[in-house]
Design a protein around this motif. Sequence first.
Motif, PDB file in Angstrom:
ATOM      1  N   ARG A 473      38.105  43.968  34.849  1.00  0.00           N
ATOM      2  CA  ARG A 473      37.480  43.120  33.840  1.00  0.00           C
ATOM      3  C   ARG A 473      38.400  43.075  32.622  1.00  0.00           C
ATOM      4  O   ARG A 473      38.581  44.075  31.933  1.00  0.00           O
ATOM      5  CB  ARG A 473      36.100  43.676  33.462  1.00  0.00           C
ATOM      6  N   LEU A 474      38.950  41.916  32.400  1.00  0.00           N
ATOM      7  CA  LEU A 474      39.918  41.746  31.314  1.00  0.00           C
ATOM      8  C   LEU A 474      39.177  41.228  30.083  1.00  0.00           C
ATOM      9  O   LEU A 474      38.786  40.055  30.019  1.00  0.00           O
ATOM     10  CB  LEU A 474      41.027  40.779  31.733  1.00  0.00           C
ATOM     11  N   PRO A 496      36.013  31.414  25.270  1.00  0.00           N
ATOM     12  CA  PRO A 496      35.620  31.256  26.685  1.00  0.00           C
ATOM     13  C   PRO A 496      36.325  32.242  27.608  1.00  0.00           C
ATOM     14  O   PRO A 496      35.884  32.450  28.742  1.00  0.00           O
ATOM     15  CB  PRO A 496      36.011  29.809  26.997  1.00  0.00           C
ATOM     16  N   ASP A 497      37.417  32.843  27.134  1.00  0.00           N
ATOM     17  CA  ASP A 497      38.165  33.805  27.946  1.00  0.00           C
ATOM     18  C   ASP A 497      37.962  35.242  27.470  1.00  0.00           C
ATOM     19  O   ASP A 497      38.819  36.100  27.681  1.00  0.00           O
ATOM     20  CB  ASP A 497      39.659  33.456  27.916  1.00  0.00           C
ATOM     21  N   SER A 498      36.805  35.506  26.837  1.00  0.00           N
ATOM     22  CA  SER A 498      36.557  36.868  26.373  1.00  0.00           C
ATOM     23  C   SER A 498      36.376  37.839  27.533  1.00  0.00           C
ATOM     24  O   SER A 498      36.528  39.049  27.371  1.00  0.00           O
ATOM     25  CB  SER A 498      35.326  36.911  25.469  1.00  0.00           C
ATOM     26  N   LEU A 499      36.067  37.310  28.720  1.00  0.00           N
ATOM     27  CA  LEU A 499      35.987  38.133  29.929  1.00  0.00           C
ATOM     28  C   LEU A 499      36.529  37.350  31.109  1.00  0.00           C
ATOM     29  O   LEU A 499      36.030  36.268  31.430  1.00  0.00           O
ATOM     30  CB  LEU A 499      34.551  38.564  30.208  1.00  0.00           C
ATOM     31  N   PHE A 527      43.442  50.720  30.622  1.00  0.00           N
ATOM     32  CA  PHE A 527      42.185  50.517  31.328  1.00  0.00           C
ATOM     33  C   PHE A 527      41.407  51.816  31.425  1.00  0.00           C
ATOM     34  O   PHE A 527      41.966  52.912  31.305  1.00  0.00           O
ATOM     35  CB  PHE A 527      42.445  49.996  32.748  1.00  0.00           C
ATOM     36  N   CYS A 528      40.100  51.671  31.675  1.00  0.00           N
ATOM     37  CA  CYS A 528      39.273  52.835  32.003  1.00  0.00           C
ATOM     38  C   CYS A 528      38.212  52.393  33.002  1.00  0.00           C
ATOM     39  O   CYS A 528      37.859  51.209  33.087  1.00  0.00           O
ATOM     40  CB  CYS A 528      38.612  53.424  30.762  1.00  0.00           C
ATOM     41  N   ASN A 542      37.737  48.463  33.167  1.00  0.00           N
ATOM     42  CA  ASN A 542      37.725  47.607  31.983  1.00  0.00           C
ATOM     43  C   ASN A 542      39.065  47.684  31.274  1.00  0.00           C
ATOM     44  O   ASN A 542      39.593  48.781  31.079  1.00  0.00           O
ATOM     45  CB  ASN A 542      36.637  48.072  31.011  1.00  0.00           C
ATOM     46  N   ARG A 543      39.609  46.543  30.898  1.00  0.00           N
ATOM     47  CA  ARG A 543      40.816  46.574  30.083  1.00  0.00           C
ATOM     48  C   ARG A 543      40.436  46.901  28.652  1.00  0.00           C
ATOM     49  O   ARG A 543      39.710  46.164  27.997  1.00  0.00           O
ATOM     50  CB  ARG A 543      41.561  45.240  30.137  1.00  0.00           C
TER      51      ARG A 543
END
Length: 551
Positions: A473-474, A496-499, A527-528, A542-543
Amino acid sequence: MTQVETAPSNFIRNIIEDDLQTGKHQSIQTRFPPEPNGYLHIGHAKSICLNFGIAEDYPNAACNLRFDDTNPLKEDVDYVHAIEKDVTWLGFKWQGEVRYSSNYFDQLYAFAIELIESNKAYVCELSAEQTREYRGNLTSKGKNSPFRDRPIAENLDLFARMRAGEFKEGSMMLRAKIDMASPNMKMRDPVIYRIRFAHHHQTADKWCIYPMYDFTHCISDAIEGVTHSLCTLEFEDHRPLYEWVLANISIAAKPRQIEFSRLNLQYTLTSKRKLSALIDENIVTSWDDPRMPTISGMRRRGYPAASLREFSKRIGVTKQENTVELASLEACVRENLEANGPRVMAVLDPIKLIITNYDEDKSELLIAPNHPKDERMGTRSVPFSRELYIDRADFKVEGNKKYKRLKLNKEIRLRNAYVVRADDYKTDETGNITEVHCSYDADTLGKNPEDGRKVKGVIHWVDANNNHPAEFRLYDRLFLVDNPAAEEDIHTALNPDSLVVKKGFVEVNLADAEPEKAYQFEREGYFCADNKDSSAEHLVFNRTAALRATF
C-alpha cells in the motif's frame, strides 16, 4: 534546582525556571488533558511531548493523564483506550492512575453551589437562541438575562431539582454571574452546567447535569495540584474565566494557565470534527488509516515514535502562530528509518528474469548486509536461483544514457549477487513484457569483483521460487493543497493518488515481519507490516515514506 542541560529552552521553561528559583514552587506538576471524543493527532503529540517532557526534565516533577470527560454525547471509552495507547507508544508515563474530570463531579457540584450561595451563579431559563441574542457580539454589549437576579434560595432549589432530573434538556442552565458588558465574550455570564440525559462512560447514569469544560478544567487542575496548565493559543481568551472560577471558590491551589501556539502542519487537517467527517464519508477507512494525521494512523503507517518526539523538539514552543512544512516531519521520519531500518528486497511490480546459463537444479544462499553502514545489524541469507523477479521499471529494450538499469544487450549487477546481461525478452499478446532472458557471469559475485569489471547499474530482485507474495500500500499525502482547512469544498483538495495498491513479492526473510517494524525495501522506500491487516497468510506492507521527498 534547574532544568537538565539537554532540555530545549523555550518561554514556558523559562517561566518554570523562574518559579523554581524564586521558590514559588518546590516542584512542578503538569497534565495532559484530552477530551475522549476522538483520536489524538499530530498536534496533540506536540502537547504530549511538552507536558510529559517537562515532567521528565525537572526533579520531583510529574505529569497526569486526565480525561476532561464532560460531554457524554460525544465521548466513548474506546477513545480513552486509544489515547492511553498513544501516550504510552510515544514513550511517556503518567503519574499514578489515569484520571477523569468525572472523578470530581461531586466536588464540582459543591463548588457550583458555593457560587450560587455567594450570588455569583444563577439558574437561567433562556432558550439557546435567546441566550445567543442576549450575549451580544464583538461590537455590541450583551444584556442581562431576566433570570439573573433570582433570589439565592430559588437558584439553590432549581439547581437541586435540575440534578434530580425534574426539567427537560435545554429548559434550564446554571450560569456564572460575571459581566454581560465584558469585551471578552467568554466572560458574559458563561454557562457552567447544563441538563443532559445521557449515559456517561465513567459515571453511568448517576448524573443528568454535566459541568461545562471551562468550569471543569480549571477546578480539575487545582484539585490535582497542577502548577502550570499548558494549552494552545485558542484558549487565551478562556484564561480570565479560568482565573475567575478559581478566585471565587474555596480552593487553595491556583494553577497558572500558559498558552503556546498550536501545531499547524502543511497538507494536514487537525480538526477532530473534520477528521471524523472523512471517516463518515468513507474517504478514509478509520481513525488509524495511515493517511490520517492521527498518532495511531502514523504508528500504523510506520512512523517511529522517536521521530515524532524529535519533530516536536525541532519545531519548538512559541507564542507565534505559523505553519510548519510537512517536509520537516517527513525528514525526521526518514532520518530515523535510514539509521534504524534493516535492508531487504521486495518487488512491487514484478516481471520474471530467467538466467539461461544458470543450472536449473541449482540454488544457493547469498549473504547480504542488513545495513550497509551498521555492521551491528549483521547479515542475512537470501535465496538465489535460475528464476528471479525484478521490477518492471528496471528493464527496457532501449534506454537513453541516463537509464542506469537493465537494457537489452547491456549488463547490470543484481544487488548482492552477480552481473547479468539481458539477451532476450518475451511479451504477451498485448505487447507487455513478461520475461527477460539473461546470462550471468559466475565470477562476479559480490560488490567488488576481482576482474574490476564496472557496470552502471544495480537492481534489486527476489527469488521466484522462494519468496512470499505480498500486498503493498503506497501512501502519500491526503491533500494536494497546503491548507486544506481553508477550502470551501474539501473534496476538491483530495489527492486521488493518496493510496495506490500493488501486488508483488518480498524475500523469504519477511515471512514473520513484525507489525510497525521499519524496513527499507531497497530502491523502493521505507515500509512496515500493517498492524491490522497483515498476517503470515496475507502479508500487507504500508509505505511509510519514499526514499526521498518526491511529492
